[in-house]
Design a protein around this motif. Structure first.
Motif, PDB file in Angstrom:
ATOM      1  N   VAL A  37       1.245  -0.812   0.270  1.00  0.00           N
ATOM      2  CA  VAL A  37      -0.182  -0.192   0.167  1.00  0.00           C
ATOM      3  C   VAL A  37       0.958   1.012  -0.098  1.00  0.00           C
ATOM      4  N   THR A  38       1.032   2.174  -0.851  1.00  0.00           N
ATOM      5  CA  THR A  38       1.287   3.561  -0.256  1.00  0.00           C
ATOM      6  C   THR A  38       0.147   5.008  -0.757  1.00  0.00           C
ATOM      7  N   GLY A  39       0.114   5.826  -0.689  1.00  0.00           N
ATOM      8  CA  GLY A  39      -1.052   6.581  -0.838  1.00  0.00           C
ATOM      9  C   GLY A  39      -0.374   8.045  -1.240  1.00  0.00           C
ATOM     10  N   ILE A  40      -0.743   9.368  -1.674  1.00  0.00           N
ATOM     11  CA  ILE A  40      -1.371  10.348  -0.756  1.00  0.00           C
ATOM     12  C   ILE A  40      -1.365  10.933   0.323  1.00  0.00           C
ATOM     13  N   THR A  41      -0.629  12.155   0.672  1.00  0.00           N
ATOM     14  CA  THR A  41      -0.569  12.946   1.851  1.00  0.00           C
ATOM     15  C   THR A  41      -0.598  14.477   1.439  1.00  0.00           C
ATOM     16  N   THR A  42      -1.644  14.930   1.490  1.00  0.00           N
ATOM     17  CA  THR A  42      -1.217  16.508   1.274  1.00  0.00           C
ATOM     18  C   THR A  42      -0.847  17.351   2.416  1.00  0.00           C
ATOM     19  N   MET A  43       0.245  18.394   2.652  1.00  0.00           N
ATOM     20  CA  MET A  43       0.815  18.649   3.797  1.00  0.00           C
ATOM     21  C   MET A  43       1.229  20.409   3.669  1.00  0.00           C
ATOM     22  N   TYR A  44       0.831  20.816   5.174  1.00  0.00           N
ATOM     23  CA  TYR A  44       1.723  22.516   4.956  1.00  0.00           C
ATOM     24  C   TYR A  44       3.155  21.734   4.752  1.00  0.00           C
ATOM     25  N   MET A  45       3.684  22.614   3.582  1.00  0.00           N
ATOM     26  CA  MET A  45       5.012  22.829   3.790  1.00  0.00           C
ATOM     27  C   MET A  45       5.728  23.561   5.122  1.00  0.00           C
ATOM     28  N   ALA A  46       6.980  22.900   4.852  1.00  0.00           N
ATOM     29  CA  ALA A  46       7.835  23.603   6.345  1.00  0.00           C
ATOM     30  C   ALA A  46       9.125  23.339   6.382  1.00  0.00           C
ATOM     31  N   LYS A  47      10.642  23.784   6.979  1.00  0.00           N
ATOM     32  CA  LYS A  47      11.532  24.309   6.544  1.00  0.00           C
ATOM     33  C   LYS A  47      12.262  22.757   6.394  1.00  0.00           C
ATOM     34  N   GLY A  48      12.382  21.596   6.715  1.00  0.00           N
ATOM     35  CA  GLY A  48      12.055  20.320   7.074  1.00  0.00           C
ATOM     36  C   GLY A  48      11.886  19.473   4.854  1.00  0.00           C
ATOM     37  N   LEU A  49      12.491  18.672   4.899  1.00  0.00           N
ATOM     38  CA  LEU A  49      12.245  17.899   4.595  1.00  0.00           C
ATOM     39  C   LEU A  49      11.082  17.556   4.441  1.00  0.00           C
ATOM     40  N   ASP A  50       9.700  17.577   3.541  1.00  0.00           N
ATOM     41  CA  ASP A  50       9.032  17.089   3.736  1.00  0.00           C
ATOM     42  C   ASP A  50       8.192  16.183   4.953  1.00  0.00           C
ATOM     43  N   SER A  51       8.666  17.632   5.855  1.00  0.00           N
ATOM     44  CA  SER A  51       8.290  17.014   7.563  1.00  0.00           C
ATOM     45  C   SER A  51       7.360  18.104   7.992  1.00  0.00           C
ATOM     46  N   GLY A  52       6.438  18.216   6.917  1.00  0.00           N
ATOM     47  CA  GLY A  52       5.047  19.890   7.637  1.00  0.00           C
ATOM     48  C   GLY A  52       4.253  18.803   8.468  1.00  0.00           C
ATOM     49  N   ASP A  53       3.645  19.552   8.819  1.00  0.00           N
ATOM     50  CA  ASP A  53       2.043  19.329   9.470  1.00  0.00           C
ATOM     51  C   ASP A  53       1.313  18.517   7.967  1.00  0.00           C
TER      52      ASP A  53
END
Length: 310
Positions: free
Chosen positions: A130-146
């Motif tokens: 299983v994989t998928g998609i995540t929508t997230m707030y962007m943050a300074k770190g690599l793909d680390s936002g909420d």
């Protein structure tokens, strides 16, 4: 909503089209600069630029997104939200925090797993179901936002990077529209990532595809699937690169053979000894040739038993 859309490859196009179809106003599209392509070196536009021009949208192509002149130009569009889908550059804090609703990224994994440049390929290579998609707030770190919303996508035994890419593009477009609707309604919950559970999906290079025949058969099949069609898994046959696009488990017994040895040439392909048994190679592409089923390849090329693939 008034949107600035940032994206570059084919994967991003469906989301741009969905944003437009949903009635959102796309104030500008930001994509990577044109690049020379082919032997002639003619300049080639990104798929996102091509799509944007078809809709008569304003297109911006900064060499570096952190340049002050570009940041000020972006600020002038007064967007409610910036949507980022595989843009290809890191964004500075001035852009991330610029719009009213922030920067929303559409990422091709179920975060915090598979942060990084190639989550779809590595999910297949690693044997995920299983994989998928995540929508997230962007943050300074690599793909680390909420995180905001998630949607799962099944990985079947027949899936390759090509098929998962297309499934994920559709899923990502739909999830982004849901995200924008809930964002505007104020009903979204911000979910912090568990950074201790994060895994990394590094950029795919040509060397990623070099098959290690000492590995077990399923790992090799997963590598072939995860790199199909590009850049493709490969081996070295008589000092030439041979790309491999398909393989299946074989019941040929060759316990005394070396890993990587061609132990049989049969009607449908050739059989290679691996760490835990044998694989039938079913689809190949020789240097300078076309991709084809191995039985067709064998009609014009004599494969030799006993040759050791490198």
């Amino acid at each position: 909503m008034r949107v600035i859309f940032m994206g570059t490859p084919d994967f991003s196009v469906g989301t741009l089209e969905a944003v437009l179809a949903a009635g959102h106003e796309v104030a500008a599209v930001v994509t990577q600069p044109d690049k020379p392509k082919g032997r002639g070196g003619a300049m080639s536009m990104s798929p996102v630029k091509e799509a944007a021009l078809k809709h008569n949208l304003t297109v911006l192509q900064p060499q570096r997104a952190r340049e002050e002149a570009f940041i000020e130009e972006l600020r002038g569009y007064e967007a409610d939200v910036i949507v980022v889908v595989a843009f290809g550059q890191l964004l500075p804090a001035e852009i991330i925090h610029m719009p009213k609703y922030g920067c929303i990224n559409v990422h091709g994994s179920l975060l915090p797993k598979y942060r990084g440049a190639a989550p779809m390929q590595w999910s297949i290579i690693d044997g995920e179901k299983v994989t998928g998609i995540t929508t997230m707030y962007m943050a300074k770190g690599l793909d680390s936002g909420d995180m905001l919303l998630k949607a799962e996508v099944e990985i079947t035994d027949e899936d390759t990077f090509a098929t998962i890419h297309d499934k994920m593009a559709v899923t990502g477009a739909n999830l982004l529209l849901d995200t924008l609707d809930q964002l505007e309604a104020g009903t979204l919950e911000r979910i912090p990532q568990d950074h201790d559970a994060a895994t990394y999906a590094p950029m795919i290079t040509k060397e990623t595809g070099h098959i290690d025949w000492s590995k077990n058969r399923q790992d090799i099949i997963n590598l072939i699937r995860g790199l199909n069609p590009v850049p493709a898994a490969y081996t070295i046959y008589e000092e030439e690169v041979l790309k491999i696009f398909g393989a299946a488990l074989s019941d040929v017994q060759a316990d005394s053979a070396a890993n990587g040895e061609i132990v049989a040439v049969v009607k449908k392909g050739f059989v290679v000894k691996c760490g835990d048994g044998c694989l039938l190679i079913t689809e190949v592409q020789a240097r300078g040739g076309k991709r084809m089923m191995t039985d067709a390849y064998l009609r014009g090329h004599a494969m030799k038993e006993g040759i050791l693939l490198q």
